[in-house]
Design a protein around this motif. Structure first.
Motif, PDB file in Angstrom:
ATOM      1  N   ILE B  21       0.122  73.523  20.611  1.00 33.64           N
ATOM      2  CA  ILE B  21      -0.505  72.346  21.431  1.00 33.64           C
ATOM      3  C   ILE B  21       0.860  71.183  21.579  1.00 33.64           C
ATOM      4  O   ILE B  21       0.885  70.391  22.406  1.00 33.64           O
ATOM      5  N   ARG B  22       1.494  70.968  20.132  1.00 33.74           N
ATOM      6  CA  ARG B  22       2.384  69.902  20.081  1.00 33.74           C
ATOM      7  C   ARG B  22       3.469  70.073  20.945  1.00 33.74           C
ATOM      8  O   ARG B  22       4.086  69.139  21.248  1.00 33.74           O
ATOM      9  N   GLY B  23       3.800  71.261  21.185  1.00 36.23           N
ATOM     10  CA  GLY B  23       4.877  71.737  21.998  1.00 36.23           C
ATOM     11  C   GLY B  23       4.607  71.615  23.286  1.00 36.23           C
ATOM     12  O   GLY B  23       5.700  71.705  24.283  1.00 36.23           O
ATOM     13  N   LEU B  24       3.416  71.191  23.891  1.00 28.95           N
ATOM     14  CA  LEU B  24       3.240  70.912  25.298  1.00 28.95           C
ATOM     15  C   LEU B  24       4.172  69.724  25.859  1.00 28.95           C
ATOM     16  O   LEU B  24       4.393  68.858  25.242  1.00 28.95           O
ATOM     17  N   PRO B  25       4.732  69.971  27.095  1.00 30.42           N
ATOM     18  CA  PRO B  25       5.738  68.964  27.640  1.00 30.42           C
ATOM     19  C   PRO B  25       5.158  67.763  27.946  1.00 30.42           C
ATOM     20  O   PRO B  25       4.123  67.662  28.494  1.00 30.42           O
TER      21      PRO B  25
END
Lengths: 174, 118
Positions: B21-25
């Motif tokens: 989720i943190r890596g969502l652009p």
């Protein structure tokens, strides 16, 4: 816990986005609980699905499904089984391990799309079979868009919270 | 789908899920060369000069025009630049910043301000 979160987010969705309902309490152009469904099953497996089942059974009170136990059971079972099948299929297809190692943001999007499909198709077929939809196709598009939009909103809200939390934790303490 | 019996596995699932989720652009990711090209363009735009595609291809030192052209295409796909035809000569195309690019420069400016304030 899943059942409580599911019910609360469902109520919040009706409260915030009630104006976007395509079919009363059944299909909404923005459906936040779709993310709860997906995340709970990804985290807790069948226990998460069981929570969704109980939550949906509770939510059928006061809706078109209240008077018919078969219909209520059907909707609850489809709500619980859909994400279970979607998560299982996607994990197998993307070769993601049981502890979700290998899960990336892009793959999370795949989970969301497969989750939406596994929810939308059986639900619309069921609505058509029990006679509350004229055909199994009309509701597919709004329900799919609702699931995707709801999931994206929840994911990005969680992302923003994580970023805010990281910033808060990194603040120098004096 | 199997359910993890070991509670630590649920925790691992949670960590991997949070990481995804943190890596969502939040913003189109730029590679180093795209960033250099965009910075070079920004410096020229800041002087009020229009930059043609040909000029943009010569703007970055030690990089072949073909490579720069490829990156200009990717910057365009990412919505950071747009091409506008010259009003008189349609063969000439200018590279212009989009609203996203302006937001990007604003954010970079804010980051520098924050860094300067410590």
């Amino acid at each position: 816990m899943t059942a409580c979160v599911w019910v609360i987010v469902f109520r919040l969705n009706t409260w915030f986005f009630g104006a976007f309902e395509w079919a009363e309490l059944v299909i909404n152009w923005i459906f936040l609980p779709a993310a709860v469904r997906l995340l709970s099953v990804m985290l807790f497996g069948w226990r998460g699905a069981l929570g969704i089942w109980f939550g949906t059974m509770y939510l059928t009170h006061g809706t078109v499904f209240e008077s018919n136990l078969f219909e209520a059971l059907g909707v609850a079972t489809l709500s619980a089984l859909g994400p279970l099948v979607a998560v299982s299929l996607t994990m197998r297809h993307l070769k993601i391990q049981l502890d979700l190692q290998g899960l990336t943001a892009n793959r999370l999007v795949v989970f969301a799309v497969v989750g939406a499909l596994c929810n939308v198709i059986p639900h619309n077929l069921f609505f058509w079979i029990i006679g509350i939809a004229a055909n199994p196709f009309d509701g597919v598009f709004p329900m799919f868009i609702g699931d995707i939009l709801g999931t994206v909103i929840v994911f990005y809200t969680l992302r923003s919270l994580l970023v805010a939390l990281e910033r808060f934790m990194q603040r120098p303490s004096y | 789908m199997k359910t993890p019996k070991d509670p630590s596995q649920t925790y691992l699932r949670f960590l991997n899920l949070v990481s995804a989720i943190r890596g969502l652009p939040a913003f189109p990711a730029l590679d180093a060369l795209e960033e250099r090209i965009l910075n070079g363009l920004a410096a020229t735009w800041a002087t009020g000069t229009k930059v043609t595609v040909l000029e943009a291809m010569e703007l970055t030192l030690n990089t072949s025009p073909t490579t720069v052209h490829r990156r200009l295409k990717s910057l365009r796909q990412k919505g950071l630049i747009e091409l506008r035809e010259d009003e008189v000569d349609s063969r000439i195309k200018y590279v212009m910043p989009t609203e996203i690019a302006k937001t990007y420069f604003d954010k970079m400016g804010q980051c520098l301000d924050m860094a300067a304030r410590g």
